[in-house]
Design a protein around this motif. Structure first.
Motif, mmCIF file in Angstrom:
data_model
loop_
_atom_site.group_PDB
_atom_site.id
_atom_site.type_symbol
_atom_site.label_atom_id
_atom_site.label_comp_id
_atom_site.label_asym_id
_atom_site.label_seq_id
_atom_site.Cartn_x
_atom_site.Cartn_y
_atom_site.Cartn_z
ATOM 1 N N LEU A 1 37.048 44.288 27.746
ATOM 2 C CA LEU A 1 36.986 43.034 26.788
ATOM 3 C C LEU A 1 37.969 43.050 25.705
ATOM 4 C CD1 LEU A 1 33.246 42.560 25.944
ATOM 5 C CD2 LEU A 1 34.609 41.283 27.642
ATOM 6 N N ARG A 2 38.528 44.156 25.374
ATOM 7 C CA ARG A 2 39.708 44.374 24.679
ATOM 8 C C ARG A 2 41.052 44.024 25.267
ATOM 9 N NH1 ARG A 2 42.770 48.639 24.319
ATOM 10 N NH2 ARG A 2 41.299 49.764 24.971
ATOM 11 N N LEU A 3 41.024 44.634 26.601
ATOM 12 C CA LEU A 3 42.205 44.322 27.282
ATOM 13 C C LEU A 3 42.255 42.888 27.766
ATOM 14 C CD1 LEU A 3 42.364 47.635 29.673
ATOM 15 C CD2 LEU A 3 43.609 46.935 27.666
ATOM 16 N N GLY A 4 41.191 42.288 28.229
ATOM 17 C CA GLY A 4 41.163 40.868 28.617
ATOM 18 C C GLY A 4 41.516 40.042 27.541
ATOM 19 N N SER A 5 41.227 40.428 26.353
ATOM 20 C CA SER A 5 41.541 39.582 25.240
ATOM 21 C C SER A 5 43.209 39.620 24.760
ATOM 22 C CB SER A 5 40.949 39.992 24.066
ATOM 23 O OG SER A 5 41.279 40.885 23.300
ATOM 24 N N GLN A 6 44.017 40.692 25.380
ATOM 25 C CA GLN A 6 45.111 40.868 25.386
ATOM 26 C C GLN A 6 46.171 40.623 26.471
ATOM 27 O OE1 GLN A 6 44.888 44.946 24.327
ATOM 28 N NE2 GLN A 6 44.353 44.785 22.268
ATOM 29 N N ARG A 7 45.532 40.609 27.738
ATOM 30 C CA ARG A 7 46.271 40.446 28.947
ATOM 31 C C ARG A 7 45.959 39.546 29.918
ATOM 32 N NH1 ARG A 7 46.871 46.907 30.456
ATOM 33 N NH2 ARG A 7 47.242 47.875 28.631
ATOM 34 N N ASP A 8 46.847 38.967 30.697
ATOM 35 C CA ASP A 8 46.551 37.886 31.579
ATOM 36 C C ASP A 8 46.173 38.808 32.817
ATOM 37 O OD1 ASP A 8 47.051 35.807 29.761
ATOM 38 O OD2 ASP A 8 49.014 35.695 30.295
ATOM 39 N N VAL A 9 46.935 39.870 33.230
ATOM 40 C CA VAL A 9 46.504 40.675 34.363
ATOM 41 C C VAL A 9 45.991 41.953 34.261
ATOM 42 C CG1 VAL A 9 47.544 41.077 36.846
ATOM 43 C CG2 VAL A 9 48.240 38.884 35.540
ATOM 44 N N LEU A 10 45.163 42.373 34.834
ATOM 45 C CA LEU A 10 44.655 43.802 34.796
ATOM 46 C C LEU A 10 44.533 44.391 36.155
ATOM 47 C CD1 LEU A 10 41.533 43.525 32.368
ATOM 48 C CD2 LEU A 10 44.070 44.412 31.750
ATOM 49 N N GLY A 11 44.738 45.546 36.330
ATOM 50 C CA GLY A 11 44.396 46.279 37.622
ATOM 51 C C GLY A 11 43.432 47.156 37.361
ATOM 52 N N VAL A 12 42.191 47.155 38.248
ATOM 53 C CA VAL A 12 40.878 48.008 37.931
ATOM 54 C C VAL A 12 40.737 48.587 39.221
ATOM 55 C CG1 VAL A 12 38.794 47.934 37.426
ATOM 56 C CG2 VAL A 12 40.164 46.615 36.091
ATOM 57 N N VAL A 13 40.283 49.951 39.262
ATOM 58 C CA VAL A 13 39.953 50.637 40.393
ATOM 59 C C VAL A 13 38.905 50.105 41.178
ATOM 60 C CG1 VAL A 13 38.911 53.056 41.388
ATOM 61 C CG2 VAL A 13 40.919 52.765 39.313
ATOM 62 N N ALA A 14 39.189 50.178 42.555
ATOM 63 C CA ALA A 14 38.106 49.273 43.321
ATOM 64 C C ALA A 14 37.519 50.229 44.325
ATOM 65 C CB ALA A 14 38.874 48.112 44.198
ATOM 66 N N ASP A 15 37.878 51.475 44.526
ATOM 67 C CA ASP A 15 37.340 52.518 45.517
ATOM 68 C C ASP A 15 36.436 53.609 44.995
ATOM 69 O OD1 ASP A 15 39.451 53.896 44.306
ATOM 70 O OD2 ASP A 15 40.271 54.394 45.856
ATOM 71 N N GLN A 16 35.948 53.513 43.753
ATOM 72 C CA GLN A 16 35.072 54.177 43.220
ATOM 73 C C GLN A 16 33.703 53.262 43.074
ATOM 74 O OE1 GLN A 16 36.375 56.012 39.528
ATOM 75 N NE2 GLN A 16 38.310 56.586 40.588
ATOM 76 N N VAL A 17 32.668 53.816 43.352
ATOM 77 C CA VAL A 17 31.472 52.926 43.437
ATOM 78 C C VAL A 17 30.217 53.573 42.548
ATOM 79 C CG1 VAL A 17 29.657 51.764 44.993
ATOM 80 C CG2 VAL A 17 31.907 51.909 45.744
ATOM 81 N N GLY A 18 29.418 52.896 41.945
ATOM 82 C CA GLY A 18 28.244 53.587 41.240
ATOM 83 C C GLY A 18 27.315 52.670 40.664
ATOM 84 N N GLY A 19 26.506 52.868 39.822
ATOM 85 C CA GLY A 19 25.672 52.238 39.073
ATOM 86 C C GLY A 19 25.746 52.187 37.514
ATOM 87 N N PRO A 20 26.375 51.193 36.800
ATOM 88 C CA PRO A 20 26.584 50.976 35.440
ATOM 89 C C PRO A 20 24.835 50.930 34.899
ATOM 90 C CG PRO A 20 27.697 49.205 36.710
ATOM 91 C CD PRO A 20 26.992 49.719 37.628
ATOM 92 N N THR A 21 25.188 51.722 33.713
ATOM 93 C CA THR A 21 23.881 52.005 33.140
ATOM 94 C C THR A 21 23.766 51.807 31.711
ATOM 95 O OG1 THR A 21 23.635 53.903 34.611
ATOM 96 C CG2 THR A 21 21.978 53.967 32.810
#
Length: 296
Positions: free
Chosen positions: A166-186
């Motif tokens: 949310l902090r980065l999303g309020s500051q930037r128009d483009v983000l790169g986020v890792v897509a090859d790690q999978v899990g369960g947010p808790t």
């Protein structure tokens, strides 16, 4: 007589929630953080536990800076192994049960399916190794122990992936986020609720299902998928005007000092069968993101 509960690490993500929920139960709570009790000081732990005489100890204290752990090896083992050992030892002396939070990082993260409690452990870094050492220490020093492995923790208090996005999303128009790690947010509040449910049942005279349990969120998702859900929810709630463009990247594109598990999916069927606890519903926990927003 009210249950006497000692909570360590109460200023952390889970600790905050534990205090609030235990108060609702009417339990007699002693909540401490490192300023009130240094769990790496064996004499202090013994004195505090002896004075309070808890029925239950929940250890929510940990050295969780995964990358810093690679260089802060001594601190990692002191907090993640020695502290839990001292708490478990003190619990055994006063006849208390101890609940301890552990992590998916005890596994290599290269399994095809979901990790069950009996799968072989193979931590890939100092954080995972020190947490595994803590599990073993708790089991060794206190016969009445419950160890809860969890993953991808987020909550209103402390630092976590949701707040970072949310902090980065309020500051930037483009983000790169890792897509090859999978899990369960808790969700941290769900972890607290699970721990208190386990403690309540473990206090019953006929309880004997001690050991390790997995508790994490479902459905399983990649970090990229989790980020997408966070931004979709934030836009729907009017907290962000629009979502940034989220580009999927590989783990190799974002090198870190500590290796992350590619597969952090934990099988939560045992905790459901023994305690009736369902996996964390992380999507429901994203329905109120206002507390996670950075200051304007």
């Amino acid at each position: 007589m009210a249950v006497k509960l000692l909570i360590t690490g109460y200023k952390g993500q889970v600790g905050h929630c534990l205090v609030a929920q235990a108060e609702q139960l009417g339990w007699d709570i002693l909540a401490v953080d490192r300023d009130e009790l240094d769990i790496t000081d064996q004499a202090c732990v013994r004195a505090q536990v002896s004075a309070f005489q808890p029925h239950v100890i929940i250890n929510a204290a940990a050295h969780t800076a995964v990358d810093k752990a690679e260089s802060e090896i001594g601190a990692s083992y002191a907090i993640n192994r020695d502290g839990p050992a001292y708490l478990a030892e003190a619990a055994q002396q006063v006849g208390a049960i101890v609940l301890h939070i552990s992590t998916d990082y005890v596994f290599a993260g290269d399994k095809d399916g979901l990790y069950v409690e009996s799968d072989a452990v193979a931590p890939q870094g100092v954080y995972g190794a020190s947490k595994l050492a803590g599990e073993l220490a708790v089991a060794e020093h206190c016969s009445c122990h419950l160890i809860l492995r969890t993953a991808w923790v987020f909550g209103e208090h402390g630092n976590n992936f949701v707040k970072t996005m949310l902090r980065l999303g309020s500051q930037r128009d483009v983000l790169g986020v890792v897509a090859d790690q999978v899990g369960g947010p808790t969700y941290a509040g769900d972890i607290a609720a699970a721990l208190l449910t386990m403690a309540s049942q473990a206090l019953q005279p006929d309880f004997n299902a001690w050991g390790i349990y997995h508790f994490a969120g479902e459905p399983h998702v990649s970090w990229h998928g989790f980020a997408t859900a966070i931004f979709d929810a934030s836009v729907a709630q009017g907290l962000l005007a629009r979502s940034p463009v989220i580009n999927p990247i590989a783990t190799t594109d974002y090198p870190t000092p500590a290796k992350r598990p590619a597969n952090s999916r934990l099988d939560c069927s045992r905790i459901h069968s023994i305690f009736g606890i369902m996996p964390s519903d992380w999507q429901a926990a994203l329905q109120d993101l206002q507390p996670y927003m950075p200051p304007a």
